[in-house]
Design a protein around this motif. Structure first.
Motif, PDB file in Angstrom:
ATOM      1  N   LEU A   1      -3.114   0.219   0.105  1.00  0.00           N
ATOM      2  CA  LEU A   1      -3.995  -0.697  -0.683  1.00  0.00           C
ATOM      3  C   LEU A   1      -4.371  -1.980  -0.255  1.00  0.00           C
ATOM      4  N   GLN A   2      -3.231  -2.789   0.477  1.00  0.00           N
ATOM      5  CA  GLN A   2      -3.451  -3.855   0.911  1.00  0.00           C
ATOM      6  C   GLN A   2      -3.951  -4.017   2.349  1.00  0.00           C
ATOM      7  N   GLU A   3      -4.143  -2.665   2.988  1.00  0.00           N
ATOM      8  CA  GLU A   3      -4.625  -2.607   4.239  1.00  0.00           C
ATOM      9  C   GLU A   3      -3.539  -3.138   5.334  1.00  0.00           C
ATOM     10  N   THR A   4      -2.325  -3.141   4.939  1.00  0.00           N
ATOM     11  CA  THR A   4      -1.596  -3.789   5.945  1.00  0.00           C
ATOM     12  C   THR A   4      -0.871  -2.787   6.775  1.00  0.00           C
ATOM     13  N   CYS A   5      -1.161  -1.400   6.621  1.00  0.00           N
ATOM     14  CA  CYS A   5      -0.540  -0.179   7.463  1.00  0.00           C
ATOM     15  C   CYS A   5      -1.441   1.001   7.554  1.00  0.00           C
ATOM     16  N   VAL A   6      -1.022   1.797   8.495  1.00  0.00           N
ATOM     17  CA  VAL A   6      -1.280   3.175   8.484  1.00  0.00           C
ATOM     18  C   VAL A   6      -0.528   4.020   8.220  1.00  0.00           C
ATOM     19  N   ASP A   7      -0.608   5.312   7.704  1.00  0.00           N
ATOM     20  CA  ASP A   7       0.439   6.208   7.684  1.00  0.00           C
ATOM     21  C   ASP A   7       0.491   7.001   8.885  1.00  0.00           C
ATOM     22  N   MET A   8       1.467   6.748   9.713  1.00  0.00           N
ATOM     23  CA  MET A   8       1.748   7.506  11.027  1.00  0.00           C
ATOM     24  C   MET A   8       2.065   9.019  10.845  1.00  0.00           C
ATOM     25  N   VAL A   9       3.086   9.074   9.891  1.00  0.00           N
ATOM     26  CA  VAL A   9       3.428  10.665   9.734  1.00  0.00           C
ATOM     27  C   VAL A   9       3.630  10.558   8.230  1.00  0.00           C
TER      28      VAL A   9
END
Length: 352
Positions: A215-223
């Motif tokens: 939600l804070q757009e600090t990451c991506v779901d890699m797996v």
């Protein structure tokens, strides 16, 4: 907008509710009479800053423990291995961890048994900081694991289930599991600030970590292991993923307490799974769990966390999945001798 994790949760709702309802209807039909203890205190492990504990909070706060003659108290301990140490020392009656962590402890002489399930299926996501280059991201797992070489991965503690599952992702991709540096950063409440400060490049974590950083757009779901991504060796573990355990000698000396706890958790989980209880459930969670002040629209984020997590709870322990854990640990040279589910799982633990 409904993301993949939310879709998965919605898809699981009917299954989990059916399983728990089956357990409850069996009890109602007379298979097992109500068990009431004598006011004993049951101290249960709780991970600080995690929203994993909805069912045990409900058991304590909505009267299910009291109805079964128990006083359920939460004890904050940040990782499975430390919780098992506390269990061995008598500082807890019930620990909570991923099954492979408890199984490893048992193989090393910590004589424990699984007594009731928490979440049958995987609860972890490998999240990567948005500034990390992921040239293989669109190729998915296993190719994307190559992008983590030489980086740092945050786990709750060294040797915890989060590290074991991260290592399994590398092994499943045909890579050296030590291709990254693992750093113990505690539960999501302490892991996320470490992530923002770039003390770690990625994290193998459980909620609310993935939802907050998404939600804070600090990451991506890699797996996304919750959504079924990853190697088949990990998928085989579904059915007994997160479980509660107690010392074998405590179980033998206190069968009424253990029976009462199993029934209280079964009833609490059925209550959690029921969408009709959603508003009351949110109130329970709000009394036990707070999002940081830096979370925008925190109330709605919390409601969404409750909505998507509540259907994932379940009390049954699939003995075949427990055997798969044993096979998985042997294959990865984490234990040397097979663990027999018939001994490792309490005979009266709920089954699918």
């Amino acid at each position: 907008m409904i993301n993949k994790r939310m879709k998965y949760a919605l898809g699981r709702a009917g299954f989990v509710a059916a399983v728990v309802t089956g357990v409850m209807s069996g009890t109602a039909a007379g298979a097992e009479e109500k068990i009431v203890a004598n006011g004993e205190v049951v101290r249960i492990q709780e991970y600080p800053g995690a929203i994993l504990h909805i069912s045990q909070w409900v058991a304590a706060d909505k009267g299910f423990c009291e109805d079964h003659g128990l006083r359920c108290e939460m004890v904050q301990i940040p990782s499975g291995p430390v919780g098992l140490q506390a269990l061995a020392a008598g500082s807890l009656e019930v620990t909570f961890a991923s099954t492979e962590v408890t199984m490893q402890a048992a193989s090393r002489g910590n004589d424990v048994q699984l007594i009731v399930g928490h979440s049958p299926d995987n609860i972890y996501t490998m999240s990567v900081h948005k500034d990390v280059a992921l040239p293989n991201k669109n190729k998915g797992y296993p190719a994307v694991m190559e992008d983590l070489k030489g980086l740092t991965v945050g786990v709750t503690a060294r040797g915890a289930g989060t590290e074991l599952q991260a290592r399994a992702l590398f092994i499943g991709a045909g890579m050296d599991p030590d291709a990254v540096t693992y750093i113990g950063v505690g539960s999501p409440g302490t892991a996320y600030p470490s992530f923002l400060a770039r003390q770690i490049d990625a994290a193998m974590m459980f909620e609310p970590f993935a939802t907050i950083c998404r939600l804070q757009e600090t990451c991506v779901d890699m797996v996304d292991l919750v959504g079924g991504e990853g190697p088949p060796e990990i998928s085989a573990l579904n059915g007994a993923f997160e479980t509660y355990a107690a010392r074998r000698d405590y179980i033998e000396e206190n069968p009424v307490v253990i029976g009462a706890f199993i029934q209280a958790m079964t009833e609490a989980t059925a209550w959690v799974n029921d969408p009709a209880n959603f508003e009351e459930l949110v109130e329970v969670v709000q009394g036990r769990f707070k999002l940081g002040d830096d979370i925008e629209d925190a109330d709605n984020v919390l409601r969404e966390l409750v909505r998507t997590n509540a259907p994932l709870y379940g009390v049954t322990i699939d003995r075949d999945a427990v055997k798969a854990f044993s096979d998985y640990l042997i294959q990865n040279e984490l234990i040397t001798n097979p663990v027999d589910p018939a001994s490792f799982v309490y005979a009266k633990a709920p089954q699918p």
